[in-house]
Design a protein around this motif. Structure first.
Motif, short mmCIF file in Angstrom:
data_model
loop_
_atom_site.label_atom_id
_atom_site.label_comp_id
_atom_site.label_asym_id
_atom_site.label_seq_id
_atom_site.Cartn_x
_atom_site.Cartn_y
_atom_site.Cartn_z
N HIS A 13 74.95 59.19 124.71
CA HIS A 13 74.56 58.84 123.35
C HIS A 13 74.25 57.35 123.38
N VAL A 14 73.07 57.00 122.88
CA VAL A 14 72.61 55.62 122.88
C VAL A 14 72.49 55.15 121.45
N LYS A 15 73.00 53.97 121.18
CA LYS A 15 72.92 53.36 119.85
C LYS A 15 72.20 52.03 120.00
N SER A 16 71.14 51.85 119.24
CA SER A 16 70.39 50.61 119.26
C SER A 16 71.07 49.58 118.35
N LEU A 17 71.38 48.41 118.90
CA LEU A 17 71.95 47.33 118.11
C LEU A 17 70.85 46.45 117.52
N ASP A 18 69.75 46.30 118.24
CA ASP A 18 68.54 45.63 117.77
C ASP A 18 67.40 46.13 118.66
N THR A 19 66.29 45.44 118.74
CA THR A 19 65.14 45.96 119.48
C THR A 19 65.30 45.89 120.99
N SER A 20 66.30 45.16 121.48
CA SER A 20 66.44 45.05 122.94
C SER A 20 67.87 45.22 123.45
N THR A 21 68.81 45.56 122.58
CA THR A 21 70.21 45.69 122.98
C THR A 21 70.73 47.06 122.55
N PHE A 22 71.40 47.74 123.49
CA PHE A 22 71.87 49.10 123.24
C PHE A 22 73.30 49.28 123.73
N VAL A 23 74.02 50.20 123.11
CA VAL A 23 75.34 50.63 123.56
C VAL A 23 75.18 52.07 124.03
N MET A 24 75.80 52.40 125.18
CA MET A 24 75.70 53.75 125.74
C MET A 24 77.09 54.28 126.04
N THR A 25 77.28 55.56 125.77
CA THR A 25 78.50 56.23 126.20
C THR A 25 78.13 57.66 126.56
N GLY A 26 78.77 58.18 127.59
CA GLY A 26 78.40 59.53 127.99
C GLY A 26 79.28 60.09 129.09
N ILE A 27 78.84 61.26 129.57
CA ILE A 27 79.57 61.93 130.65
C ILE A 27 78.56 62.42 131.68
N VAL A 28 79.03 62.48 132.92
CA VAL A 28 78.30 63.18 133.97
C VAL A 28 79.18 64.38 134.32
N THR A 29 78.60 65.57 134.19
CA THR A 29 79.33 66.79 134.49
C THR A 29 79.25 67.04 135.98
N VAL A 30 80.41 67.06 136.63
CA VAL A 30 80.49 67.27 138.07
C VAL A 30 80.99 68.69 138.30
N PRO A 31 80.16 69.56 138.89
CA PRO A 31 80.58 70.95 139.10
C PRO A 31 81.89 71.04 139.88
N GLY A 32 82.85 71.80 139.34
CA GLY A 32 84.13 72.00 140.00
C GLY A 32 85.09 70.84 139.87
N ASP A 33 84.79 69.87 139.02
CA ASP A 33 85.66 68.71 138.88
C ASP A 33 85.69 68.28 137.42
N ASN A 34 86.54 67.32 137.11
CA ASN A 34 86.60 66.78 135.76
C ASN A 34 85.37 65.92 135.50
N PRO A 35 85.00 65.73 134.24
CA PRO A 35 83.82 64.91 133.93
C PRO A 35 84.05 63.45 134.28
N PHE A 36 82.94 62.80 134.58
CA PHE A 36 82.92 61.37 134.86
C PHE A 36 82.52 60.69 133.56
N ILE A 37 83.39 59.87 132.99
CA ILE A 37 83.18 59.24 131.68
C ILE A 37 82.59 57.85 131.89
N LEU A 38 81.50 57.56 131.17
CA LEU A 38 80.80 56.28 131.33
C LEU A 38 80.60 55.60 129.98
N THR A 39 80.65 54.28 129.99
CA THR A 39 80.35 53.51 128.79
C THR A 39 79.79 52.16 129.21
N GLY A 40 78.96 51.57 128.37
CA GLY A 40 78.41 50.27 128.70
C GLY A 40 77.34 49.81 127.75
N THR A 41 76.61 48.79 128.18
CA THR A 41 75.54 48.24 127.37
C THR A 41 74.25 48.25 128.18
#
Length: 163
Positions: A60-88
């Motif tokens: 999920h990406v949220k725009s803070l202005d025209t060039s700055t964004f916040v991102m949070t999400g998951i990578v689904t790894v088959p047979g394992d727990n999800p990989f949780i990511l966050t950043g800018t």
């Protein structure tokens, strides 16, 4: 009746294509509009080139202005727990540069162990196509043996429709 149905279907297809083209030509509309999904394919590790199956990355990406964004999400790894990511992310020219931090608790049911990962990653994404590359370095920690294991991985991001 069939001709009218075909005409409506063709008009709907053309309208949908126009929406996609308009979104792609408007650089602000491509990145930062909500959910974005990629197939994440790891092509290199610290041991060299690898061939691994693709994984689903949903952000999920949220725009803070025209060039700055916040991102949070998951990578689904088959047979394992999800990989949780966050950043800018920052838009510079036609590219989006994202700095992400990720964590994962691994399922190690066979051995009874518990691995915990922490990674710092950099993604470079083309704003018009949403395709890109990613690399990261990190550490895994085996909770039962108290051993650290350094990691490196790099790969590609291919945009897909979110499930």
């Amino acid at each position: 009746m069939v001709r009218q149905f075909c005409f409506r279907t063709a008009a709907l297809v053309v309208f949908t294509m126009l929406l996609v083209v308009c979104a792609a030509s408007n650089s602000e509309a491509v990145f930062g509009t909500g959910d974005i999904c990629w197939t994440v394919k790891i092509t290199q590790t610290e041991e060299g080139k690898v061939s691994m199956p693709g994984m689903l990355g949903k952000f999920h990406v949220k725009s803070l202005d025209t060039s700055t964004f916040v991102m949070t999400g998951i990578v689904t790894v088959p047979g394992d727990n999800p990989f949780i990511l966050t950043g800018t992310a920052t838009k510079i020219g036609t590219k989006i540069y994202a700095n992400l931090v990720g964590t994962q608790d691994h399922r190690v049911e066979d051995s009874g162990g518990l691995w915990r990962d922490m990674d710092i990653m950099r993604a470079t994404i083309d704003n018009a196509t949403l395709s890109g590359t990613i690399f990261g370095v990190g550490d895994s920690f085996d909770h039962s043996t108290r051993v650290f294991d350094r990691m490196y991985s790099a790969g590609t991001l291919t945009p897909i429709a979110c499930p």
